[in-house]
Write a protein that holds these residues in place. Structure first.
Motif, PDB file in Angstrom:
ATOM      1  N   CYS B 158       7.021   6.020  46.692  1.00 18.59           N
ATOM      2  CA  CYS B 158       6.763   4.966  47.690  1.00 18.59           C
ATOM      3  C   CYS B 158       7.469   5.293  49.002  1.00 18.59           C
ATOM      4  CB  CYS B 158       7.228   3.607  47.169  1.00 18.59           C
ATOM      5  SG  CYS B 158       6.209   2.962  45.844  1.00 18.59           S
ATOM      6  N   GLN B 159       8.691   5.794  48.897  1.00 13.90           N
ATOM      7  CA  GLN B 159       9.431   6.165  50.110  1.00 13.90           C
ATOM      8  C   GLN B 159       8.729   7.308  50.827  1.00 13.90           C
ATOM      9  OE1 GLN B 159      11.933   4.617  51.317  1.00 13.90           O
ATOM     10  NE2 GLN B 159      12.776   3.408  49.643  1.00 13.90           N
ATOM     11  N   ARG B 161       5.546   8.220  50.619  1.00 10.31           N
ATOM     12  CA  ARG B 161       4.237   7.832  51.148  1.00 10.31           C
ATOM     13  C   ARG B 161       4.382   6.995  52.421  1.00 10.31           C
ATOM     14  NH1 ARG B 161       0.723   4.161  47.251  1.00 10.31           N
ATOM     15  NH2 ARG B 161       2.566   2.883  47.589  1.00 10.31           N
ATOM     16  N   ALA B 162       5.491   6.231  52.481  1.00  6.92           N
ATOM     17  CA  ALA B 162       5.652   5.332  53.621  1.00  6.92           C
ATOM     18  C   ALA B 162       6.021   6.077  54.902  1.00  6.92           C
ATOM     19  CB  ALA B 162       6.710   4.283  53.301  1.00  6.92           C
ATOM     20  N   LYS B 163       6.406   7.338  54.741  1.00 10.85           N
ATOM     21  CA  LYS B 163       6.697   8.116  55.956  1.00 10.85           C
ATOM     22  C   LYS B 163       5.412   8.812  56.383  1.00 10.85           C
ATOM     23  CE  LYS B 163      11.388   8.916  54.489  1.00 10.85           C
ATOM     24  NZ  LYS B 163      12.088   9.806  53.582  1.00 10.85           N
ATOM     25  N   ILE B 388      11.326  -0.924  48.271  1.00 10.51           N
ATOM     26  CA  ILE B 388      10.089  -0.190  48.541  1.00 10.51           C
ATOM     27  C   ILE B 388       8.968  -1.125  48.960  1.00 10.51           C
ATOM     28  CG2 ILE B 388      10.467   1.796  47.047  1.00 10.51           C
ATOM     29  CD1 ILE B 388       8.987   0.246  44.849  1.00 10.51           C
ATOM     30  N   THR B 389       8.046  -0.575  49.718  1.00  8.38           N
ATOM     31  CA  THR B 389       6.787  -1.262  49.983  1.00  8.38           C
ATOM     32  C   THR B 389       5.761  -0.670  49.024  1.00  8.38           C
ATOM     33  OG1 THR B 389       7.374  -1.460  52.294  1.00  8.38           O
ATOM     34  CG2 THR B 389       5.051  -1.752  51.737  1.00  8.38           C
ATOM     35  N   PRO B 393      -0.669   2.859  52.372  1.00 11.27           N
ATOM     36  CA  PRO B 393      -0.800   2.701  53.826  1.00 11.27           C
ATOM     37  C   PRO B 393      -2.263   2.586  54.216  1.00 11.27           C
ATOM     38  CG  PRO B 393      -0.381   4.983  53.264  1.00 11.27           C
ATOM     39  CD  PRO B 393      -0.295   4.219  51.989  1.00 11.27           C
ATOM     40  N   ASN B 401       5.403   5.031  60.290  1.00 16.87           N
ATOM     41  CA  ASN B 401       6.345   4.989  59.177  1.00 16.87           C
ATOM     42  C   ASN B 401       6.639   3.536  58.833  1.00 16.87           C
ATOM     43  OD1 ASN B 401       6.442   7.711  59.218  1.00 16.87           O
ATOM     44  ND2 ASN B 401       8.531   7.878  60.043  1.00 16.87           N
ATOM     45  N   TYR B 402       6.605   3.215  57.549  1.00 17.70           N
ATOM     46  CA  TYR B 402       6.985   1.850  57.159  1.00 17.70           C
ATOM     47  C   TYR B 402       7.996   1.867  56.022  1.00 17.70           C
ATOM     48  CZ  TYR B 402       3.380   2.531  53.566  1.00 17.70           C
ATOM     49  OH  TYR B 402       2.639   3.018  52.530  1.00 17.70           O
ATOM     50  N   ASN B 403       8.691   2.998  55.882  1.00 18.19           N
ATOM     51  CA  ASN B 403       9.606   3.124  54.751  1.00 18.19           C
ATOM     52  C   ASN B 403      10.849   2.230  54.861  1.00 18.19           C
ATOM     53  OD1 ASN B 403      10.059   4.978  56.918  1.00 18.19           O
ATOM     54  ND2 ASN B 403      11.733   5.848  55.733  1.00 18.19           N
ATOM     55  N   ASP B 405      10.684  -0.950  56.143  1.00 17.24           N
ATOM     56  CA  ASP B 405      10.250  -2.351  56.249  1.00 17.24           C
ATOM     57  C   ASP B 405      10.862  -3.237  55.162  1.00 17.24           C
ATOM     58  OD1 ASP B 405       8.789  -1.385  58.278  1.00 17.24           O
ATOM     59  OD2 ASP B 405       6.835  -2.100  57.568  1.00 17.24           O
TER      60      ASP B 405
END
Lengths: 229, 523
Positions: B158-159, B161-163, B388-389, B393, B401-403, B405
């Motif tokens: 998750c980390q 993918r969020a980048k 984690i989100t 995405p 990037n939403y890591n 959030d």
């Protein structure tokens, strides 16, 4: 009677649904309907609502702001339980920025910090949000009384009036009802205004608490069983 | 003890000619050193013979030794190269791959393809277990590591993918193609399926009536059955607690742990990693739910336990992880005690450690100025789980990037709570030195007006009294007071002496002494 039973059956099914499928996106529409049911029937299920917020969290594109808003109002009504925070933990920040949610967050803040006067003012300005949910006022009043009962043995009438947002004749009626049903006592207060004596509990009468400290839990007793045998 | 050795031929000896992949990777994934061959063969045999002791030795010690010596910065030999030494055994190969990926994650950085392959491997492994065709007896440590690593790799994915910003087109294409890999529903449903299929909740229930020996046997099966599904199901409850905490769903997380009675020893305490993970997340969730006393109690217990047993874990591959969680839990304890100053709940040893690490910061945290908030922020950020989100995405919009959030949201809500409690520290100081004081006088001291003081006192009561689902009120208050009209009465809170407990301990002690005396033969 018939309708009442029908509702119970349905409630059973949704709770059951959540228990069996805690991580199943297919139950999302059922949970949304269930939120509306809770609003109209004045019932509440935190675990079902958290389950729905979880599904929204997993698939943000399916989220309905209106449903989220109802869940949050219901959570406010569950005060003093921390349900409102529990819900916010699951709602993305950008969603929390929406105007209606900002208002609810402010309302929650006032309740969390015992500022009932500001709360009722703000709630009056946001009727469209809170009045959509029946029982809102009564639920908040119950919370206010809960906090007052933790804090006061005798509460001055104006303090009570402000906390539950009832005044004058309506307040007299309300007090009368509480005297009969909840063991409240009215005290003249030595000419300095009426005082209301709230029922004693271990929080406003700390001396009542001591008894529990003297008891010995059963598990501790079991330690000497082998010796006694 | 194992009689074989892992001595390797010197590195320059007759290694097979480099294949093409060797050129590209810088190592040959198909070269199997003798020591690895021996490792696989013996591990396979011990598993077939259900020799848990030897399996545990090889898993904990040999695997680490070999990794340290031969695979410091390269992966282990590929499963295909090893398979024919172990009869191409399907389940063994899945287990080998699970370790292979775990080693890769720990020492190198996995590519997206490898992340996806590891997911596939977990799916195959769990499916085999869920369909009940596994007839092995594996050490608790290994089974815990599987669950732990499964959740870790999910979090890591998750980390990753969020980048989105620096993803290549190829990576994005892969992410789109394999959108089921490490999907949050999949992860939760595997853990849930292990819990349900193992019937572990029912087993723990029946154990209370003496119908099961799960805990007494440390989860092992001494009647020839397999412990794998049962124990995986058991640890999956801890895994679910962790996943829910990573998602910010503390209520649900605690609910998942409910079948395990953490006031007692259990299978979860048989593996230090699981013990720490369970209590760390339990305590954190309680902190977020404002049940500070509960959090303080459990942090205190485990910190004391770690303090006393640390030395036995020095050689364990988990040692660093243990120390890190230890430090994080001290930070969380510092937060709890700042919000709920009940030092009497904390053991003297733990308290002195805490003072050493955070004493100065804790004094500053009482001040509730900007600097104090900065410390709450710092400690929370250092000690919180890696939030984690879980959602994928959007690939359409400009890639962002939403890591951070999820972490930012939890931090913000936590600091919001701290701010709501900011005036309580001041009121505490005054209440502790008065037995009665008028509202007017206290308001004066605190430089607020009387109505504001009333709200502060109600906030104190509300924030220190937790209400659970059945409406039961639990007090976390360190000062007991009540208001009568406009006078505050403070009750001196004497520490409740547990005479009952004390007497019972003495009874047991005396009995022990008498027994000892009886055993002494006087000539």
């Amino acid at each position: 009677m018939g309708r009442e039973r029908e509702r119970e059956v349905q409630q059973y099914t949704v709770e059951q649904l959540v228990a069996v499928n805690p991580y199943n996106p297919d139950i999302l529409p059922d949970l949304e309907n269930y939120v509306n049911d809770q609003v109209s029937s004045q019932t509440y299920s935190l675990s079902a609502n958290l389950c729905l917020l979880r599904l929204y969290q997993f698939e943000p594109e399916r989220m309905s702001s209106q449903i989220v808003s109802r869940i949050l109002v219901k959570a406010l009504m569950a005060m003093p339980a921390p349900d409102f925070s529990l819900c916010l933990f699951l709602i993305p920040e950008r969603v929390q920025m929406e105007e209606q949610f900002k208002t609810l967050i402010v309302l929650s803040h006032y309740l969390e910090t015992g500022r009932f006067h500001q709360f009722w003012d703000e709630a009056a300005k946001s009727r469209h949000i809170v009045e959509a949910v029946p029982g809102f006022e009564q639920a908040i009043q119950a919370y206010a009384i809960h906090v007052l009962s933790l804090t006061y043995q005798k509460v001055p009438r104006p303090v009570l009036a402000e906390a539950i947002n009832i005044e004058g004749l309506s307040l007299d009626k309300f007090l009368e009802h509480q005297v009969v049903n909840s063991g409240w006592v009215l005290d003249k207060g030595n000419g300095r205004g009426q005082l209301i004596v709230l029922p004693p509990n271990e929080f406003n009468h700390p001396e009542l608490k001591k008894n529990t400290a003297d008891t010995v839990p059963f598990e501790h007793i079991t330690r000497i069983f082998p010796i006694m045998g | 003890m194992a009689s074989f050795d892992y001595e390797d031929a010197p590195a320059n000896s007759a290694a097979p000619a480099s294949s093409q992949s060797h050129e590209v990777l810088g190592y040959d994934p198909n070269f199997v050193p003798d020591s690895v061959k021996s490792f696989a063969v013996h591990l396979y045999r011990h598993i077939r013979e259900k020799n848990v002791y030897e399996i545990h030795q090889m898993y904990e010690t040999s695997f680490q030794t070999l990794s340290e010596r031969l695979f410091k910065d390269t992966p282990w030999p590929s499963v295909d190269a090893v398979a024919h030494y172990v009869d191409n055994d399907h389940v063994f190969c899945l287990l080998y791959r699970e370790m292979w990926f775990r080693h890769l994650y720990a020492r190198l950085s996995p590519t997206l393809k490898q992340r996806i392959d590891s997911w596939d491997n977990y799916c195959s492994l769990f499916q085999v277990v869920l369909h009940g065709v596994v007839n092995m007896q594996l050490p608790n440590q290994w089974l815990w590591d599987m669950v732990d690593e499964f959740v870790y790799q999910f979090q890591s994915f998750c980390q990753y993918r969020a980048k989105m910003k620096n993803k290549t087109d190829q990576e994005i294409a892969l992410l789109r193609e394999y959108d089921q890999a490490w999907n949050v529903y999949g992860v939760l449903n595997y853990l849930q399926a292990l819990v349900e299929k193992s019937m572990i909740i029912q087993i723990l229930e029946q154990e209370k009536e003496g119908l099961e020996q799960f805990t007494a046997n440390d989860g092992y099966d001494y009647d020839g059955g397999s412990n794998v599904l049962k124990v995986l199901g058991y640890f999956s409850m801890v895994g679910l607690l962790r996943v829910h905490c990573l998602l910010g769903d503390y209520h649900t997380g605690l609910k998942c742990l409910l079948p395990i009675d953490i006031s007692q020893q259990g299978v979860y305490t048989s593996v230090i990693g699981s013990h720490i993970t369970a209590i760390y997340h339990y305590g954190f969730a309680n902190l977020m739910l404002r049940r500070y006393v509960e959090a303080i109690r459990e942090f205190n217990k485990i910190l004391l336990y770690i303090y006393k047993t640390k030395q036995y874990h020095q050689k364990s591959p988990q040692y660093e992880q243990i120390l890190k969680k230890n430090e994080q839990m001290y930070a969380l304890l510092a937060i709890c005690l700042s919000l709920c100053p009940q030092v009497k709940l904390v053991d003297e040893t733990v308290n002195s450690q805490l003072r050493e690490k955070y004493g100065e910061k804790m004094i500053r945290m009482q001040r509730y100025d900007d600097e104090a908030f900065a410390i709450y922020d710092e400690l929370f950020s250092y000690a919180c789980p890696k939030f984690i989100t879980p959602s994928a995405p959007s690939f359409e919009e400009p890639l962002v990037n939403y890591n951070q959030d999820a972490y930012r949201l939890q931090l913000k809500l936590f600091l919001y709570e701290v701010k709501q409690q900011q005036l309580l520290s001041g009121v505490r100081t005054f209440l502790k030195v008065y037995s009665t004081i008028s509202l007017g006088k206290l308001a004066n001291y605190m430089e607020v007006d009387e109505p504001t003081l009333r709200t502060i006192l109600m906030t104190y009561k509300h924030k220190t009294h937790a209400v659970d689902g059945d409406g039961k009120i639990t007090s976390n208050a360190d000062v007991d007071f009540y208001i009568d009209d406009d006078t505050i009465h403070v009750m001196e809170s004497k520490p409740a002496k547990r005479y009952g407990d004390y007497f019972l301990r003495q009874v047991v002690k005396l009995e022990g002494v008498i027994n000892d005396l009886d055993r002494i033969k006087l000539d």
